[in-house]
Enzyme design. Structure first.
Site, short mmCIF file in Angstrom:
data_model
loop_
_atom_site.label_atom_id
_atom_site.label_comp_id
_atom_site.label_asym_id
_atom_site.label_seq_id
_atom_site.Cartn_x
_atom_site.Cartn_y
_atom_site.Cartn_z
N CYS A 1 0.85 -1.20 0.00
CA CYS A 1 0.00 0.00 0.00
C CYS A 1 0.89 1.25 0.00
CB CYS A 1 -0.93 0.00 1.21
SG CYS A 1 -1.76 -1.57 1.54
N PRO B 1 1.40 7.61 -1.09
CA PRO B 1 1.96 8.35 -2.23
C PRO B 1 3.46 8.22 -2.42
CG PRO B 1 1.59 9.84 -0.41
CD PRO B 1 1.08 8.50 0.05
N ASP C 1 1.32 -0.07 5.68
CA ASP C 1 0.59 1.17 5.94
C ASP C 1 -0.79 1.00 5.31
OD1 ASP C 1 -0.26 3.71 6.40
OD2 ASP C 1 1.27 4.71 5.22
N CYS D 1 -3.01 6.00 9.88
CA CYS D 1 -3.15 7.40 10.31
C CYS D 1 -4.54 7.56 10.92
CB CYS D 1 -2.91 8.37 9.16
SG CYS D 1 -3.93 8.08 7.69
#
Length: 442
Positions: A259, A262, A330, A383
Site C-alpha cells: 500500500c 503516495p 501502511d 493514520c
C-alpha cells in the site's frame, strides 16, 4: 458561474468546490486543484483554498448556527445559498475582513447565482449573526457535534476510545496543520539544511522527537525549498517520518512496502538504507502508483524500486515467492488522524466505512504475512485514531497467528497501548498515527 470562476472570484470558486464535496461526494484533494487549474492569480488561489478549508473545518458548527438563524430550512435546490451563508459565517468568524464588507459581498453573490430573491435572506441572516454572535455561540455549547464541528458517529467513536483526551483530539483536528519537511540526513545534516533554509529566507526549526524532521514556521511552495527537486528534502508529517526508522531495514535485506502510495515512506526507506537487496512497492491504483514514481524520480531512485500495480491481497499477481525480511504495512484506514489536513474526511466518511476498512485491513494482514521470512519484522501503521483499526486489529491478528510475536516499541510522546503506540493528533504538533511491530517466529 464557470465564467466568473475563471476570472478568479475566490468566494464563487470556493462555493463551487464545497458543493462538489458536500453534495457530490468528491474529495477536497480532487475538487480543489481541478477548480483552481485555470486560475492564474496566486492570491485568488490562496484565498479560495483558505475559504474551502475554513468552511469544511467548521461545517458542523455553521450547520448548527444556521439551525438557529433560519426560521425555515432552505430547499434542497438552494444548496448554493446554504453554502454561501456558511462562507459568510466563516469569514465573519475569521475576522480578517470588516463585517460590513463580508456581508455586502456575500449578498452581492446572489446576483451571480441568478437568485436575486436571496439577497434579503443573506443580508438578514448574516447581520443577525453579527448582532447575536456571543449568544448564538453560547447556545452551540449544548450541541457537541456543532460545538466541535464533528459528525455524531465519529465524535462518539473518538469519545469512547479516548475518554480522557477526546475534546483535545477534536480541537486539534480542527486546527491548521503545520508544514513538515523530511531531510535526507544521509546526504546533508539537518542543521546544515536548516542553514540553507535560513539563507533562503525560510524560517524553520528542528523537531526534537524526529531526527529527520523540520517544521516550517510558515508554509511555502515546494519549488522554493532548496534541494526539493533533487530529493534532498520531502514534504511529510513528522509522525509519518517515524515509519522508516522503526522498520530499520538492514543492508542486503528484501523489503516490502505494501500500500505504498503516495511514496513518501518508500523514498525514506531507500534513503535510509540504500544497500538493500530489493525494495518492492505495491499499490492497487495506477494513478496513485504514479505519485510513488514521481517521489522516487525526484531523487533519481526510481530504478532502485520494483513497482507493482496490484491488489496486495492477491499475492500471486506481484510476489515471486522470495520472502521479505521486513514489511511496511501502511494499511487503508479512516484517516481520522489527519483530519486537520483533510477536513472533508469528517463529512465524506460514514460509520459503516469502519467495518469495511477493518475487514480490508484483516485481509491485507492475512495475505502479506506468508511473504514474511521466519524471524522477519512487520511494521503495521495507520493514520487513524480509532482503536478498532489499531490495537484491536493487532490483538485479533495475534489470536489468529500463533507464529506472530508482538514487539514492544517506544516513541517519544506516544501513548503506549496494549499492542502498539498511538500518536494523537496535535501531539508534538504531529498528525495522528498508530504503530505496531510484529516478529514472525523463527
Amino acid at each position: 458561474m464557470q465564467q466568473v470562476s475563471k476570472r478568479g472570484d475566490a468566494r464563487l470558486l470556493a462555493l463551487a468546490i464545497i458543493r462538489r464535496i458536500i453534495a457530490n461526494g468528491e474529495s477536497l484533494a480532487v475538487a480543489l486543484p481541478d477548480a483552481l487549474q485555470p486560475v492564474v492569480d496566486t492570491g485568488v488561489r490562496a484565498r479560495t483554498q483558505a475559504l474551502c478549508y475554513g468552511v469544511l473545518r467548521g461545517y458542523g458548527r455553521f450547520d448548527g448556527l444556521l439551525k438557529l438563524l433560519l426560521e425555515h430550512p432552505l430547499k434542497s435546490k438552494d444548496l448554493d445559498i446554504r453554502f454561501l451563508l456558511m462562507l459568510g459565517l466563516y469569514e465573519l468568524s475569521d475576522a480578517r475582513s470588516p463585517d460590513y464588507a463580508v456581508v455586502s459581498d456575500i449578498v452581492g453573490k446572489a446576483i451571480a447565482l441568478d437568485k436575486v430573491w436571496a439577497k434579503g435572506l443573506l443580508n438578514a441572516v448574516l447581520r443577525r449573526f453579527v448582532r447575536e454572535r456571543q449568544d448564538l455561540e453560547k447556545r452551540l455549547e449544548s450541541d457537541p457535534c456543532a460545538y466541535f464541528s464533528f459528525p455524531e458517529w465519529l465524535l462518539r467513536c473518538v469519545r469512547e476510545d479516548w475518554p480522557l483526551h477526546w475534546q483535545t483530539l477534536l480541537n486539534a483536528s480542527n486546527r491548521q496543520a503545520p508544514m513538515f519537511l523530511r531531510v535526507d540526513i544521509n546526504t546533508i545534516a539537518r542543521d546544515n539544511y536548516l542553514e540553507r533554509l535560513r539563507q533562503c529566507g525560510i524560517a524553520a526549526e528542528p523537531v526534537p522527537q524526529v531526527a529527520t524532521a523540520v517544521r516550517l514556521l510558515k508554509p511555502c511552495e515546494v519549488d522554493s525549498l532548496p534541494g526539493f527537486g533533487e530529493g534532498l528534502v520531502s514534504v511529510q508529517d513528522a509522525a509519518a517520518q517515524l515509519a522508516a526508522p522503526l522498520l530499520d531495514p538492514q543492508p542486503g535485506e528484501r523489503v516490502l512496502d505494501a500500500c505504498a502510495a503516495p511514496g513518501g515512506k518508500t523514498l525514506h526507506l531507500l534513503q535510509r538504507q540504500p544497500h538493500l537487496d530489493a525494495l518492492v512497492a505495491v499499490e492497487v491504483q495506477a494513478e496513485r502508483l504514479h505519485r510513488v514514481r514521481e517521489n522516487l524520480r525526484r531523487a533519481a531512485l526510481e530504478s532502485k524500486v520494483e513497482l507493482h500495480v496490484a491488489d496486495v491481497v492477491r499475492t500471486p499477481e506481484w510476489w515471486d515467492g522470495r520472502h521479505f525480511q521486513r514489511i511496511l504495512l501502511d494499511v487503508p484506514c479512516t484517516a481520522s488522524g489527519v483530519i486537520r489536513r483533510h477536513p472533508d474526511i469528517k463529512w465524506l466518511r460514514r460509520e459503516q466505512d469502519v467495518d469495511s476498512l477493518v475487514e480490508q485491513q484483516r485481509k491485507i494482514l492475512a495475505a502479506v504475512w506468508p511473504t514474511l521470512a521466519p524471524g522477519g519484522f512487520l511494521l503495521y501503521c495507520t493514520c487513524s485514531l480509532l482503536r478498532r483499526e489499531n490495537e484491536r486489529q493487532i490483538a485479533w491478528f495475534l489470536e489468529q497467528r500463533p507464529d506472530a510475536l508482538k514487539i514492544e516499541i517506544e516513541l517519544p510522546g506516544g501513548i503506549t497501548c496494549a499492542h502498539g503506540v498511538q500518536i494523537h493528533s496535535g501531539q508534538n504538533d504531529m498528525d495522528g498515527f498508530f504503530y505496531a511491530a510484529l516478529r514472525k517466529a523463527p
